[in-house]
Write an enzyme that holds these catalytic residues in place. Sequence first.
Site, PDB file in Angstrom:
ATOM      1  N   ARG A1425      65.109  43.302  -7.462  1.00 34.85           N
ATOM      2  CA  ARG A1425      65.334  43.208  -6.021  1.00 34.85           C
ATOM      3  C   ARG A1425      65.705  41.779  -5.664  1.00 34.85           C
ATOM      4  NH1 ARG A1425      61.168  42.996  -1.058  1.00 34.85           N
ATOM      5  NH2 ARG A1425      62.783  42.810   0.535  1.00 34.85           N
ATOM      6  N   HIS A1470      66.697  38.699   4.430  1.00 31.72           N
ATOM      7  CA  HIS A1470      65.357  38.251   4.064  1.00 31.72           C
ATOM      8  C   HIS A1470      65.103  36.907   4.737  1.00 31.72           C
ATOM      9  CE1 HIS A1470      62.032  38.849   0.928  1.00 31.72           C
ATOM     10  NE2 HIS A1470      61.657  37.824   1.683  1.00 31.72           N
ATOM     11  N   GLU A1515      60.585  43.009   5.902  1.00 31.45           N
ATOM     12  CA  GLU A1515      59.426  42.662   6.712  1.00 31.45           C
ATOM     13  C   GLU A1515      59.793  42.189   8.120  1.00 31.45           C
ATOM     14  OE1 GLU A1515      56.831  40.007   4.628  1.00 31.45           O
ATOM     15  OE2 GLU A1515      56.563  41.361   2.937  1.00 31.45           O
ATOM     16  N   ASN A1653      56.123  46.794   1.532  1.00 29.96           N
ATOM     17  CA  ASN A1653      55.546  45.578   0.956  1.00 29.96           C
ATOM     18  C   ASN A1653      54.059  45.526   1.287  1.00 29.96           C
ATOM     19  OD1 ASN A1653      58.157  44.982   0.322  1.00 29.96           O
ATOM     20  ND2 ASN A1653      58.319  43.151   1.612  1.00 29.96           N
ATOM     21  N   TYR A1655      50.175  43.519   0.123  1.00 31.11           N
ATOM     22  CA  TYR A1655      49.473  42.516  -0.672  1.00 31.11           C
ATOM     23  C   TYR A1655      47.958  42.629  -0.601  1.00 31.11           C
ATOM     24  CZ  TYR A1655      53.944  40.147  -1.202  1.00 31.11           C
ATOM     25  OH  TYR A1655      55.235  39.856  -1.548  1.00 31.11           O
ATOM     26  N   GLU A1720      57.465  45.034  -2.631  1.00 29.93           N
ATOM     27  CA  GLU A1720      56.792  43.771  -2.936  1.00 29.93           C
ATOM     28  C   GLU A1720      55.314  44.038  -3.124  1.00 29.93           C
ATOM     29  OE1 GLU A1720      57.243  40.398  -0.351  1.00 29.93           O
ATOM     30  OE2 GLU A1720      59.409  40.673  -0.138  1.00 29.93           O
TER      31      GLU A1720
END
Length: 1975
Positions: A1425, A1470, A1515, A1653, A1655, A1720
């Site tokens: 990516r 991005h 995002e 994404n 985390y 991500e």
Amino acid sequence: MSCLWKFLSVFLIAVYGCKCQQNDEQNQAIFLAGPMTNEQVKDLNVKRPEGALIDTFDCTHPIPPGSRQYFEYLQGRGVTHFKVPLSWAQLLPTGLPSQPQQTVLTCYQTLLKQLVEVGLKPLVILHGSTVPEVLKSMYGGWESHELIEVFQQYSEFAFREFGELADSWVTLSHLEELKDAELQNALVAHTNIYHRYHQLFPRGGRVSIGVKASKVPIICDTQLLKKMDFLSIKIQYDCTTGGNLAEELQSVMQKCEEKPILFYEVNIKDCSPYQFLSDDNILKVLSNDDQYILGFDMVDLLGPADIISKSHLHQSDATYNRNNIQTSSCSITYCKTWNNFATMTSYERDTFLNESFPVDFQWATSSESFKVEGGWAEGGKGETIWDRFGHENKVFDNQTADLACDSYHKVDYDVYLLRGLHVNTFQFSISWARIFPSGHRDSQSERGAVYYDKLIDALIESGIQPVVTLYHWDLPQTLEDQGGWTNTSIVEAFKDYADFCFSRFGDRVKTWNTFSSPWVVSHAGYGTGEHPPGVKDYVVASYQVTHNILKSHAEAWHVYNDKYRTRQGGKVGIALNSDWAEPMDPSRPEDKAAADRYLQFMLGWFAHPIFVDGDYPATLKTQIDQKRKDCSHSAPAVLPVFTAGESQRIRGTADFFGLNHYTSRLVNNSNGGCTPGPHGVGDFKAHVDPSWSSTASDWIYSTPWGLRKLLNYISTEYLNVNKVPIYITGNGMPTEYSGDTLDDTSRIEYMRRYINEALKAIHLDGVNVQRFTVQSLMDGFEGPQGYSERFGLHHVNFDSPDRPRTPKQSAYFYSQVIEKNGFSSKKQNLNVHGLRNTESNKFSSMPPSTVPSQAKDVWRKFSNQTNFQRKLYHYGTFPQGFSWGVSSSAYQIEGGWNADGKGLSVWDTFTNKPGSIPADANGNVACDSYHRLEEDLYMLRALKVKSYRFSLSWSRIFPDGQRTSLNQKGVDYYNRLIDGLLAYNITPMVTLYHWDLPEALQKLGGWDNVGMIDIFNDFCDFCFATFGDKVKFWMTFNQPHTIAWSGYGLGQIPPNVKKPGTAPYKIAHNLIKAHAKAYHTYDNKYRKSQGGLVSIALNADWFEPKDVNVPREVVTADRALQFQLGWFAHPIFKNGDYPDAMKWQVGNKSELQSLSESRLPSFTEEEKKYIKGTADMFCVNHYTTKIVSHVTAQLKPQSYVYDRDLSEAEEGDSPTTDIGNQRAVPWGLRRLLNWIKEEYGDPDIYITENGVATNTKTTVDDTVRVFYYKTYIDEALKAHNLDDVKVKGYIATSLMDSFEWLNMYKVGFGLHHVDFTNPNRPRTPKRSAHYYYHIMKDNGFPLPDDEKILYRQFPTGFNWSTASASYQIEGSWRAHGKGLSIWDKFSHTPLRVGNNDNGDTACDSYNKIDEDVAVLKKLKVTHYRLSISWPRVLPDGTNSHINEAGLNYYHRLLDALLAANIQPQVTLYHWDLPLALQNVGGWQNETIVQRFRDYADVLFSQFGNRVKFWITLNEPYIVANLGYGYGTFAPGIIGKQYIAAHNLIKAHAEAWHLYNDKYRATQGGLISITINSDWAEPQNPHKQADVDATERYLQFFLGWFAHPIFNGDYPDIMKTIVRERSLAAGLPQSRLPEFTPEEIKRIKGTHDYFGFNHYTSVLCFPADLGNQQDYEGDKGTGSSRDWSWIESGSFWLRITPFGFRKLLKFIKDEYGNPPIYVTENGISERGAVDLNDIHRTHYYENYINQGLKALVLDGVDLRGYTAWSLMDNFEWAAGFAERFGLFYVNRSNPTLPRIAKNSASRYSTIITCNGFPDPALGPHECLKPEPEATSSPTLTTEVGGTIVPILPLNMVDFLGLELSSHDAEVALYVIFVFLLVSVLDLKSQDTIPHLFWIPTPRLQGDLPSQQDVHINARLTIWWKESCHNTPLRSPPVSGCDETLRNNYPLSLLGLTPPPGSTDLAGKLMVVTTATTEVH
């Protein structure tokens, strides 16, 4: 006199004739009654069962009240004698006359005296026949000769004790039950007893033996006939066999004509006494002059005057009589019930019965779903009629049940209360709409069912039986919309609902109520309309509702009966509500009849169809028929009719009779006219007596006696045929919601009286009541009254979002009733649990500690751990028998400072001296535990702790400190406490001294006086002697360090002596000796008899050196421990003396201070010997950790603190607490425990205090304490499980908030909150109490399912990727025509980016395509990516100029990827917006939508033939919120996030449509958006407010962008909140822009997949920011992190794998299970570079496995996974400080080399294996290493100024060689062998070195089993003298001997060495490995 008496008189005259005139008193006629039964026979026409002695009153309970009146009544009826069977087993439980049960003996004596006093003579029966089991187990049966002797002893005992009160005896009353040897021995025993009686009583008395008439030959055919004074015979008369009885009697007369005969048991079976008395045959036999008839059993011969013959007692006749009732007369049942009690005086009626309930009685409390659950829309629950009712503002003060008690989230909280109450049963209702939201099965909500599963399981786990009500008024609104209970279709719906519940829960639920109080539904819901659904139709609807409810009930019962009963074995019934009705004027028959009608219209309406005949009561039907005739134009009632089939199906459909009863009414007859409703139709009016006690409800008045009458009525009216038990399913009263809500004395009196009336019904009336349910467990939503009426045993604070539950005084009262099983004062039998330690556990002598101690290895072992290693959570459990407890201390909780003779303590004196403590706080009352013992026991019961640590108040036991002042009341208090603990299997752990020295002793010098040693020992001696039979765990002192230093050094606490240089040492010296003496006292005097343990509780912080690599700092840390812990532990646990480190320091300091001797006192050798080993276990109190460093401290003034030569600091990385200098440092506990193990010889360790303080603002929601226990206890678990430390117990500090010494009441350590402003000192459980309970229940932290690895593989074709972004890696910020981006400007703006970093060069990927692709190939990813830099392609952001150089870079990159068989995943945007576009507003300007579309068009056209996976935006949340909201990211704008987000969403949609319309057909790619989100969980999952905050967090984060694209428009909650807050602030419209309908349509569905994404996770709680008009104010949510979550290099990121799976599942459920590509996921680090990034390896393993679980277990359509990031790069505002890369980029090297971290290897393996192969199936092919390349270029880089080679994955540098880590490990061992050869000079004569066996290194990871492991090692070392210079791993030199080139299969089990080698102990092996195979 009745006719029967006349018959009886004639009969007796005929039998006795003139014999009655004899004066021989012994020959007087006997008219016999009795025996008394446990049901206390009330009138003599009650039939007793066959073998009535089985229910004989046996004095196990007190003699029933009214017994004397009963005896007088019998005597007045002509009875002369009364049978009194004795209970052999009860009188002499051991069989020994020397050990009688005194209470039973006294009871029988009292009973006999009562008989004699009223003129009745006792006929005493010694025994029946069968030997009681308790005695049989000791002595055998009648076949045993030993038993004969025991029985004779028992008989003589009875003669001596009762002989003066009785002169007629039966030795054995059931002789016919014995035969053969048993009979012979019994007859021998009787003979001996007969002789012995007449020896003892030569002047009178007579002895008999009892037998059935048919068995008389047993006696009369033997010599035994001579050994009795009369013969006792049992006869039975039956209508059909009367002649047989006459013949039987004739036979008896002939055989036994010598002896008088007593017919001591006459059973008239199924006959009227008339028939027996008028039987001529019997009369003829009995009137035989040759035979003397001594007397008759009269019970069945006596009867009331109005006795009726059997022919009138058939059921059909009885039913007829019941049903054909005129309004002027009451039914037989009602009249009989009324008459039974009519003659009672109020005194008799209200006399309290001090008796117990039956042993298996069920004690219950209850709740109802809509009243307590809340969660009205949670988990898919449907709307109920009560929801609608509340939302329509039809409830008091517009209240609703939306939240209620929040029980939906508080299962643990509610079950805690139940454990505290000690109930064995809990009745609750299921919300139909929570299970079936629409009312039908097709809408089933699994989350609703799971809630009830959880509740039921929790109840059973706590030993509480669930009783479930299927319907308690909360009908699904959907069903009501279809007519509700008036619609006949509801019968089938309810049946199906019941079927589901039985099927789902019936394996655990064994008692079911179909309905609770259905009368209220019919009456208030559909009659008066006071309740929902608010229908006011008492003419038709109310009766139709009842009709359908009855049919629904019956259908549910039949479903259970037919489908489930056999398998589940439960009961199904119904809980009916009813008042008791009394006639207003008892003298008026019409009022009695009206009262009867009242009951029929309320109770009979439902009970009669179910329990009698399947139809409504005749009274009800008659009244309604009459009214229809009288009111032909306006009939007030229409009663439906059951068909014959329906009646049959309804009748008998109950396994018990459930009764809800609260009050009574006075009822009078009244003409109701044509008025609808029960009063009008029933022609009655109800009233209350003004003298009755009122309650907060206008319909409940306290009339306890009504319950007993109602129970009698029900038993007679409904349970005559179907004799099912009665369960009281609801009884209680409400109190006001204001005032003193906790001290509810009115409720206590109500409960006390009502429960006692139930007891009377059982004991005095023989009613079969088996359960009593107090309504309710806690305050709740009480229908139309809302929260204004409080029925609860527990107060609920509805003003607090926590909904805390606090026990009222009634809860404590009820728990005491349950404990006693009623109201008797029986003493408990206590079981003393714990170790029996009859031998001393004295620690053996150990050498003194070195300086530093050998325990310094603890720092070596732990101090170099990384944060990841330190915090990695350990799952496991402690061993069985681990001691879990809580603690308190006397002064802190007891209060009662001068109560009952207690003396003053030093703390009393100190705190009561003005100015000593701020606000003059003191412990005078504290928690008032001295007066609230039951309240403390309640908490301990609820917690289910195994142990409770408390201290004794010396001055409460010895007010002046000395034995001569003994205060018995103090002793009694502690005895009650200890007994209470033992009753609930809680081990008392007693501290003898916890700082509260008697003031009188302080006046003698206190601990400065050596005489205190003996005084303390005397106190201990007394305590050991007084409590030691029950206490098995003693601690002499608590924290003597605190006493010595704080009390005598700093002078902060009493006695406030400030002599820091000398006094602490002297005090400690005396304390140690006092401890030793107390220990020896126990050891010498008590241990053998008591078997307890004795120790001392020492406090210890952990001390961590500031720099563990500096030896002096380690010595300092060790010294700190020796000065704190070793000061006391070293003398006791090692050698009887102080540690050398301490002696050295203080001695040297003293000498430097010119003192002649050390300030540290010395022990004599005798004292050392006496002190050492004086502890049976090691008790340690621990709270925090300090960082220490060496200093040279000042010499003056003299001070203990300066003697240590160290400085202390807080551990700065750990959380602070509400006590200064006491941070929460969990890892310090593990290290301390290890240090104790190493230093003191591996003792058993009890953690006797550990806890955290919170301030007064924290009441019950103490999340900090939850985190504290979660982390600290886990460290103790690590010490036990991983380090083999003998941790035996853990004590949480503390049971409840208390007086915290100098911190007063400003902080609390408690698991329970105490309100010190309330004189009742109410105790409320905190969240931590529930959490700690679960830790104890689980015995630690068992591995949860979420943490278990799933061994499976991803689907074939799964996308494996890694990622980067243009600005983060490309660099070349001005190269080849690239335009400026917003990040170029932002990073060149001061103070915007950390360390002033920028992306000018970044990773220079613009110039390193080959290097980047090379590392991607090594990773083995299938995809990569990347993002395209908008300004590199379109420098000004528009398509007016396309930069070909920029396009060319991406062309080359894409080509290189495809050449490497790596598929590109391209992100259009991005975050690096062209600066030119930002200059015209950027994402705030709507024109950017078109600009973005144009940009996308360029990329699709240029790259679309090679790119098949497009991401429009990365995002957008970050772009909008951080870039345009917070301003922390480029472009740094504040407060415009909503506008930016609006345009971002529209831009995405346009790009999607462009691709869809223009390119998809030819290019065939996928396009969507990537949305990021944390997972969010409630900070307190038991709290609706936190649950709501969590929902807001997710919707304002993920939903903000996902909802418009996947569902259309913004989330409703977001739109509503922003609009309402905007308007409230005076804005004309919402700050959240609105999409037009056209835009909504265009945006919705613009996705081919869900790009995701993720985390980390957060914990959420509500945060009210007032009128703050921005995103955060709108969201209204704060976030926090669990302390156990491992940190990363980013402040916002914690390792929380579980959240990944949950969020994937959330997306599936929320957005229709779209294909998901994780675009991500990764973790960062900061600081020093460590290529062994174990935290990242752990992160990827666990997160990817959670993704696998989501796919396999949850059905998530997961298609791909992307690791962020490929390499360390520019991390936006953090610069290069945060590193996420799988590859390290060495920025100190201008070439910026990419160096693999270990995590890259692991990720590569996961990709190769496509998941996680199951190791149990053997090694997978994917785990085999690939063959190494023959040659490869050597890359180098600079690390720390040194050039080092860049090695391939899995390769390390070893002595200049590139080896795999395994080869390097083996090579190390080879060198070790060569070293051995060199050292040992081992050479063979032919100069060829021998092969040696060397220890084979343990392979990385777990192997299946050692015996299955083999290593095939190809020998690759060729060595001959001529080959010495041949390098390893090179081809052999020509001529070298190749004889060793063989393959040797070698085993780890120790195979024989190869031929010619030398075996060194068979354990060494020289090999190098070319291949490794695991079999």
